[in-house]
Design an enzyme around this catalytic site. Sequence first.
Site, PDB file in Angstrom:
ATOM      1  N   CYS A   1       0.937  -1.295  -0.199  1.00 23.35           N
ATOM      2  CA  CYS A   1       0.119   0.041   0.105  1.00 23.35           C
ATOM      3  C   CYS A   1       0.941   1.256   0.129  1.00 23.35           C
ATOM      4  CB  CYS A   1      -0.867   0.117   1.349  1.00 23.35           C
ATOM      5  SG  CYS A   1      -1.974   1.634   1.285  1.00 23.35           S
TER       6      CYS A   1
ATOM      7  N   CYS B   1      -1.520   1.752  -2.892  1.00 17.17           N
ATOM      8  CA  CYS B   1      -2.563   2.910  -2.600  1.00 17.17           C
ATOM      9  C   CYS B   1      -1.976   4.286  -2.703  1.00 17.17           C
ATOM     10  CB  CYS B   1      -3.309   2.681  -1.258  1.00 17.17           C
ATOM     11  SG  CYS B   1      -3.242   1.133  -0.668  1.00 17.17           S
TER      12      CYS B   1
ATOM     13  N   LYS C   1      -0.253   5.457  -6.162  1.00 15.99           N
ATOM     14  CA  LYS C   1      -1.297   5.265  -7.030  1.00 15.99           C
ATOM     15  C   LYS C   1      -2.269   6.953  -6.898  1.00 15.99           C
ATOM     16  CE  LYS C   1      -5.009   4.420  -5.786  1.00 15.99           C
ATOM     17  NZ  LYS C   1      -5.579   2.749  -5.703  1.00 15.99           N
TER      18      LYS C   1
ATOM     19  N   TYR D   1      -9.542  -3.251 -10.299  1.00 17.24           N
ATOM     20  CA  TYR D   1      -9.382  -2.148  -9.520  1.00 17.24           C
ATOM     21  C   TYR D   1      -8.193  -1.316 -10.252  1.00 17.24           C
ATOM     22  CZ  TYR D   1     -11.876  -3.030  -5.373  1.00 17.24           C
ATOM     23  OH  TYR D   1     -12.788  -3.104  -4.146  1.00 17.24           O
TER      24      TYR D   1
ATOM     25  N   GLU E   1      -8.045   2.048 -12.810  1.00 19.11           N
ATOM     26  CA  GLU E   1      -7.268   3.244 -11.906  1.00 19.11           C
ATOM     27  C   GLU E   1      -6.043   3.802 -12.872  1.00 19.11           C
ATOM     28  OE1 GLU E   1      -8.437   2.376  -7.284  1.00 19.11           O
ATOM     29  OE2 GLU E   1      -6.260   1.933  -7.934  1.00 19.11           O
TER      30      GLU E   1
ATOM     31  N   ASP F   1      -3.306  -9.373   2.493  1.00 17.00           N
ATOM     32  CA  ASP F   1      -3.591 -10.112   1.021  1.00 17.00           C
ATOM     33  C   ASP F   1      -3.225 -11.516   0.930  1.00 17.00           C
ATOM     34  OD1 ASP F   1      -4.258  -7.507   0.466  1.00 17.00           O
ATOM     35  OD2 ASP F   1      -2.949  -7.033  -1.009  1.00 17.00           O
TER      36      ASP F   1
ATOM     37  N   THR G   1      -6.000  -2.569   2.129  1.00 22.35           N
ATOM     38  CA  THR G   1      -5.252  -2.191   3.327  1.00 22.35           C
ATOM     39  C   THR G   1      -6.094  -2.282   4.755  1.00 22.35           C
ATOM     40  OG1 THR G   1      -3.398  -1.370   2.427  1.00 22.35           O
ATOM     41  CG2 THR G   1      -4.020  -0.310   4.215  1.00 22.35           C
TER      42      THR G   1
ATOM     43  N   HIS H   1     -26.785  20.686   0.751  1.00 23.72           N
ATOM     44  CA  HIS H   1     -27.007  21.385  -0.599  1.00 23.72           C
ATOM     45  C   HIS H   1     -26.065  22.559  -0.897  1.00 23.72           C
ATOM     46  CE1 HIS H   1     -29.415  21.934  -4.003  1.00 23.72           C
ATOM     47  NE2 HIS H   1     -29.372  23.343  -3.646  1.00 23.72           N
TER      48      HIS H   1
ATOM     49  N   GLU I   1     -26.123  14.492  -1.353  1.00 22.92           N
ATOM     50  CA  GLU I   1     -27.461  14.949  -0.845  1.00 22.92           C
ATOM     51  C   GLU I   1     -28.184  13.755  -1.356  1.00 22.92           C
ATOM     52  OE1 GLU I   1     -29.335  18.548  -1.900  1.00 22.92           O
ATOM     53  OE2 GLU I   1     -27.906  18.957  -3.277  1.00 22.92           O
TER      54      GLU I   1
HETATM   55  P1  NDP Z   1      -8.491  -8.009  -9.973  1.00 20.69           P
HETATM   56  O1  NDP Z   1      -8.568  -9.493  -9.592  1.00 20.69           O
HETATM   57  O2  NDP Z   1      -9.620  -7.116  -9.388  1.00 20.69           O
HETATM   58  O3  NDP Z   1      -8.568  -7.977 -11.547  1.00 20.69           O
HETATM   59  C1  NDP Z   1      -8.014  -8.592 -12.383  1.00 20.69           C
HETATM   60  C2  NDP Z   1      -8.630  -8.326 -13.924  1.00 20.69           C
HETATM   61  O4  NDP Z   1      -7.491  -8.920 -14.723  1.00 20.69           O
HETATM   62  C3  NDP Z   1      -9.933  -8.751 -13.957  1.00 20.69           C
HETATM   63  O5  NDP Z   1     -10.443  -7.961 -14.845  1.00 20.69           O
HETATM   64  C4  NDP Z   1      -9.513 -10.248 -14.462  1.00 20.69           C
HETATM   65  O6  NDP Z   1     -10.470 -10.688 -15.721  1.00 20.69           O
HETATM   66  C5  NDP Z   1      -8.236  -9.806 -15.666  1.00 20.69           C
HETATM   67  N1  NDP Z   1      -7.521 -10.963 -15.836  1.00 20.69           N
HETATM   68  C6  NDP Z   1      -7.274 -12.084 -14.779  1.00 20.69           C
HETATM   69  N2  NDP Z   1      -6.483 -13.070 -15.416  1.00 20.69           N
HETATM   70  C7  NDP Z   1      -6.335 -12.548 -16.854  1.00 20.69           C
HETATM   71  C8  NDP Z   1      -5.878 -13.249 -17.919  1.00 20.69           C
HETATM   72  N3  NDP Z   1      -4.834 -14.365 -17.752  1.00 20.69           N
HETATM   73  N4  NDP Z   1      -5.545 -12.459 -19.027  1.00 20.69           N
HETATM   74  C9  NDP Z   1      -6.378 -11.505 -19.264  1.00 20.69           C
HETATM   75  N5  NDP Z   1      -6.917 -10.715 -18.164  1.00 20.69           N
HETATM   76  C10 NDP Z   1      -7.185 -11.392 -16.999  1.00 20.69           C
HETATM   77  O7  NDP Z   1      -7.227  -7.686  -9.609  1.00 20.69           O
HETATM   78  P2  NDP Z   1      -6.257  -6.123  -9.584  1.00 20.69           P
HETATM   79  O8  NDP Z   1      -4.925  -6.707 -10.040  1.00 20.69           O
HETATM   80  O9  NDP Z   1      -7.180  -5.211 -10.339  1.00 20.69           O
HETATM   81  O10 NDP Z   1      -6.186  -5.814  -8.179  1.00 20.69           O
HETATM   82  C11 NDP Z   1      -5.972  -7.006  -7.105  1.00 20.69           C
HETATM   83  C12 NDP Z   1      -6.627  -6.547  -5.965  1.00 20.69           C
HETATM   84  O11 NDP Z   1      -6.034  -5.482  -5.163  1.00 20.69           O
HETATM   85  C13 NDP Z   1      -8.179  -6.096  -5.970  1.00 20.69           C
HETATM   86  O12 NDP Z   1      -8.987  -6.998  -6.053  1.00 20.69           O
HETATM   87  C14 NDP Z   1      -8.241  -5.083  -4.689  1.00 20.69           C
HETATM   88  O13 NDP Z   1      -8.861  -6.240  -3.881  1.00 20.69           O
HETATM   89  C15 NDP Z   1      -6.897  -4.295  -4.430  1.00 20.69           C
HETATM   90  N6  NDP Z   1      -7.019  -3.098  -4.744  1.00 20.69           N
HETATM   91  C16 NDP Z   1      -7.841  -2.072  -4.255  1.00 20.69           C
HETATM   92  C17 NDP Z   1      -7.765  -1.000  -4.640  1.00 20.69           C
HETATM   93  C18 NDP Z   1      -8.485  -0.048  -3.991  1.00 20.69           C
HETATM   94  O14 NDP Z   1      -9.185  -0.351  -2.947  1.00 20.69           O
HETATM   95  N7  NDP Z   1      -8.918   1.204  -4.573  1.00 20.69           N
HETATM   96  C19 NDP Z   1      -6.860  -0.619  -5.819  1.00 20.69           C
HETATM   97  C20 NDP Z   1      -6.040  -1.534  -6.294  1.00 20.69           C
HETATM   98  C21 NDP Z   1      -6.134  -2.673  -5.842  1.00 20.69           C
HETATM   99  P3  NDP Z   1     -11.956 -11.315 -15.085  1.00 20.69           P
HETATM  100  O15 NDP Z   1     -12.782 -10.350 -14.448  1.00 20.69           O
HETATM  101  O16 NDP Z   1     -12.454 -12.138 -16.474  1.00 20.69           O
HETATM  102  O17 NDP Z   1     -11.574 -12.319 -14.011  1.00 20.69           O
END
Ligand code: NDP
Length: 451
Positions: free
Chosen positions: A42, A47, A50, A176, A180, A301, A309, A434, A439
């Site tokens: 994070c 986080c 980013k 996510y 982002e 994680d 986090t 407002h 709201e």
């Molecule tokens: P996610 O699991 O959220 O997303 C992974 C994405 O990659 C999905 O769209 C998935 O598709 C796709 N994918 C997976 N495998 C493949 C592949 N082999 N080929 C092509 N596409 C693929 O992971 P992130 O890496 O975005 O984030 C990890 C975690 O970190 C999140 O789940 C979240 O909990 C945390 N996080 C939180 C944030 C916040 O609170 N703002 C910010 C960043 C991360 P499909 O949907 O089809 O499986």
Amino acid sequence: MEFDYDLFVIGAGSGGVRASRISSSLGAKVAIAEEFRVGGTCVIRGCVPKKLLVYASHFSEDFEDAAAYGWTVGETSHSWETLIQNKDKEIDRLNRIYHGILDNNNVTLFEARATIVDKNTVRVGDKTVTAKYILIATGGWPVMPDVPGIEHAISSNEALHLEEFPKRIIVVGGGYIAVEFAGIFNGLGAEVTQLYRSTQILRGFDSDVQNFLADEIQKKGINLRTHSNPAKIEKTDSGLKVTLEDGDVIETDAIMYATGRKPNTDNLGLENVGVELKENGAVKVSPGSQTNVDNIYAVGDVTDRLSLTPVAIHEGMAFAETVFGNRPSAADHENVPSAVFSQPQVGTVGLTEAEAREKFGEVDIYKSEFRPMKMTLTGGTEKAFVKLIVDQKTDIVVGVHIVGGDAAEIIQSVGIALKCKATKTQFDATVGVHPSLAEEIVTMREKFVAA
Ligand code: NDP
């Protein structure tokens, strides 16, 4: 039996540091090992950096909007180098603060990789130490799928340190991190193509949120292509050539994968003590974060529960309270508010409509889609969206979803209302602020009826 420490924590990220600090304050003798930098994902490569980049990327739009409000901004330009240098300075400052937290709480830091030898012994660097309890808080790491040429791709780790800002970038994934970073690069002026392999981005989110955000990010210029995935990546004289599974070819300067994260459990020595793992390599734990080995716990994680986090911090505190404070407790994973720092932001707490229908049967839906006030002068087309999901039997609000500026800030307080099991009647009895986007949450009266 005498041990060197009461607690040995592996991994100095959000969960590990909080668990160490609280355990120490409860009288435990604590050591922690970190092989990279204290602060964890994070603070060092997640986080925090980013969000700084998200701030940076908003200015381009603000400069444009400023004209309608009477400002002459003049010629603007952006220095990626300055941004990265300033961001790195801030991360260094936070890293020092985290070192300070450990020092001030008498937690011994080993800046080395630790592996488990037996249930009370850890090998750390060239030393062997013993501990009554072991806490695994090793986090996760980006997964890069096995695509020909994947060595030319970067993950979010490298995106935060790129030497040169790419004019064109492909972001692969729809979660996510992908949305982002697509927003960050787009705001900073890159030509962004986002590839998502399935039907709609943000799988697991409310379907209205998915569709609404997909429309909004495309309006901002991100070329979102669903049902698309790279088949191979080749280096060329002018950059990279990415061939998609459907045969299309895209020329780009960089390609970033955000295709999920894998729990860091490889080569930790877990097999030496028989700690059970889930199929994806995450540590299996009880609600109180205990593994199948009674003195070994895991938080954050690496357990692949809710990879956020603040959740890891709650799990770390609950662990310390249980083991050293004699107050058995478990982190609560219900109604956890979270935000996606996409542009516009998403804030969400509670159930999606589909989950609520599955759980409660009859639900009432309230939805509102509107032009934020700021856009009235600029002629901008950005819209905001608010949705409430109410259990019909009890009138309790079971889900709130917001897409729009400041959604992250708004959803935090809505989270308290959902924790208190507030009813729609109580939402309605709350006076709105407002004029604000928030709201809308307390002023929606008409149930949504599907056409
Ligand atoms: P996610 O699991 O959220 O997303 C992974 C994405 O990659 C999905 O769209 C998935 O598709 C796709 N994918 C997976 N495998 C493949 C592949 N082999 N080929 C092509 N596409 C693929 O992971 P992130 O890496 O975005 O984030 C990890 C975690 O970190 C999140 O789940 C979240 O909990 C945390 N996080 C939180 C944030 C916040 O609170 N703002 C910010 C960043 C991360 P499909 O949907 O089809 O499986």
